[in-house]
Write a protein that holds these residues in place. Sequence first.
Motif, PDB file in Angstrom:
ATOM      1  N   LEU A 105      69.829  62.426  26.481  1.00  0.00           N
ATOM      2  CA  LEU A 105      69.740  63.475  27.466  1.00  0.00           C
ATOM      3  C   LEU A 105      71.074  64.158  27.817  1.00  0.00           C
ATOM      4  N   ARG A 106      71.254  65.491  28.052  1.00  0.00           N
ATOM      5  CA  ARG A 106      72.550  66.079  28.385  1.00  0.00           C
ATOM      6  C   ARG A 106      72.227  66.661  29.677  1.00  0.00           C
ATOM      7  N   ALA A 160      74.825  51.896  35.941  1.00  0.00           N
ATOM      8  CA  ALA A 160      74.005  52.889  35.090  1.00  0.00           C
ATOM      9  C   ALA A 160      75.033  53.567  34.641  1.00  0.00           C
ATOM     10  N   ALA A 161      74.479  54.526  33.601  1.00  0.00           N
ATOM     11  CA  ALA A 161      75.543  55.554  32.912  1.00  0.00           C
ATOM     12  C   ALA A 161      76.248  56.502  33.847  1.00  0.00           C
ATOM     13  N   GLU A 208      75.999  63.043  37.404  1.00  0.00           N
ATOM     14  CA  GLU A 208      75.991  64.547  37.345  1.00  0.00           C
ATOM     15  C   GLU A 208      74.907  65.274  36.999  1.00  0.00           C
ATOM     16  N   LEU A 209      73.613  64.708  37.262  1.00  0.00           N
ATOM     17  CA  LEU A 209      72.570  65.358  36.915  1.00  0.00           C
ATOM     18  C   LEU A 209      71.881  66.189  37.992  1.00  0.00           C
ATOM     19  N   GLY A 210      72.471  66.063  39.411  1.00  0.00           N
ATOM     20  CA  GLY A 210      71.918  66.860  40.563  1.00  0.00           C
ATOM     21  C   GLY A 210      71.147  65.954  41.384  1.00  0.00           C
ATOM     22  N   ILE A 218      69.946  56.158  40.234  1.00  0.00           N
ATOM     23  CA  ILE A 218      69.267  57.315  41.020  1.00  0.00           C
ATOM     24  C   ILE A 218      68.445  56.682  42.060  1.00  0.00           C
ATOM     25  N   GLU A 219      68.667  56.916  43.390  1.00  0.00           N
ATOM     26  CA  GLU A 219      68.088  56.656  44.238  1.00  0.00           C
ATOM     27  C   GLU A 219      66.678  57.184  44.348  1.00  0.00           C
ATOM     28  N   VAL A 220      65.726  55.989  44.806  1.00  0.00           N
ATOM     29  CA  VAL A 220      64.359  56.347  44.495  1.00  0.00           C
ATOM     30  C   VAL A 220      63.772  55.877  45.942  1.00  0.00           C
ATOM     31  N   LYS A 221      62.439  56.566  46.267  1.00  0.00           N
ATOM     32  CA  LYS A 221      61.734  56.060  47.045  1.00  0.00           C
ATOM     33  C   LYS A 221      61.125  54.825  46.945  1.00  0.00           C
ATOM     34  N   PRO A 222      60.136  54.299  47.886  1.00  0.00           N
ATOM     35  CA  PRO A 222      59.591  53.119  47.682  1.00  0.00           C
ATOM     36  C   PRO A 222      58.591  53.148  46.468  1.00  0.00           C
ATOM     37  N   ASP A 223      57.915  54.738  46.351  1.00  0.00           N
ATOM     38  CA  ASP A 223      56.845  54.770  45.102  1.00  0.00           C
ATOM     39  C   ASP A 223      57.619  55.132  43.775  1.00  0.00           C
TER      40      ASP A 223
END
Length: 434
Positions: free
Chosen positions: A89-90, A279-280, A285-287, A296-301
């Motif tokens: 992934l870039r 994490a890498a 840098e992916l926004g 990556i911050e995620v919600k409970p789902d």
Amino acid sequence: MKKIVIVGGGAGGLQLATRLGHHFSFTPFFKRRRQSPDVQVTLVDKNRTHIWKPLLHQVATGALDSSLDALNYQVHARANGFNFELGSLRKVDRERRAIELAPVIDSDGHQLVPARELEYDYLVLALGSQSNDFHTPGVREHCVFLDSSEQAQRFHSLLLDRFLQLETHTADKVHIAIVGGGATGVELAAELMDATRQMGNYGHITSGSLAVTLIEAGPHLLPALPPRLGNNAERELTRLGVRVITGCAVAKADKDGLTTATGEEIPASVRVWAAGVKAADFLSELGLDTNRLNQIEVKPDLQSVTDPHIFALGDCAGCVDSAGNRVPPRAQAAHQMADTVAHNLIADMEGRPLQDYRYRDYGSLVSLSKHTAVGNLMGALVKGSLTIEGRIAGLAYRSLYRMHLAAVHGWPKAMLIYLVGQANRFVKPRLKMH
């Protein structure tokens, strides 16, 4: 046609791709393949094969032959109703809902496949983690990591070179230093001592030929487990011949060894860094919203807090459980997250509500060479926490890999793979020598 793209073929990503491939590409009866599935599932990984990450310490010592035990993504994808793309992934274009993959380059630097794009309706990031060097000087340049099969193979080559020096008497003793007293460091130290004993069957190498030093910054080994288990692990490693240093941080590394925060110099021709994970770096840098560990911050789902069309699971997901605690980077968490993401993707496409992820800690087990292990079990079988050690713990530890195989292949094929592996032990050397 809806398109689901999963980036990362580790424990969680591979399980998710397999489950979704079966759900969307096969009929419920007799598992016949659909002529035109409504959903296309694509798995992306930078490697051609998969090795369960908790086994990399065995690949490093030669106790496990990755050429025999690795799963080929392309073959597995064909048999389980999803597509496989080789690449890294870039870039993520959230407006166009497309990802860009870097060109595929061969070992000579020639481009095999140019950069390309994959469109998605749902994107799942399951990119795992890598070792955290905490910006310690010299670590990146002079230490070996065990984050991938390639790195484990590199360590194995270094180990065989040192064994050759011992066998030809060009070296009297080989010094190996391991930084990090967690599961990886402890298991690698124990496997190294077992490998030395196995080498004695092929030459004149003795257990005293290898000097292994394990360094942990915390007060005891296995900080994720109760102190008593960490202390028991230290006693077992000491009995095997490992020098264990606790309560000591490493200040720098160079080509000759390590220097601790107290100024002690530890000579080592091979230096392994297994202290902490993150994490890498490129994930930040992916926004997408990320934390200090690049997760990556995620919600409970398990949807990204930034974009409902992007999910994250496994070590790269910054997930908080129902008690407000960060979910630890463990294989069991990745497997559980894969189940939740599979349910939520199907539910979202069918217009049903999504369910929250609930982490269930079933305990931790750490191998201490061939027959023994330490750890604790939690869950439905026991109330609270049950501490186990010795051969029973070793049996439980080996069952974890069979459970991983079952999650990917199903129980019938998983047991067949296990039986074939046991048969190979009778016809192949105990230690890989190439």
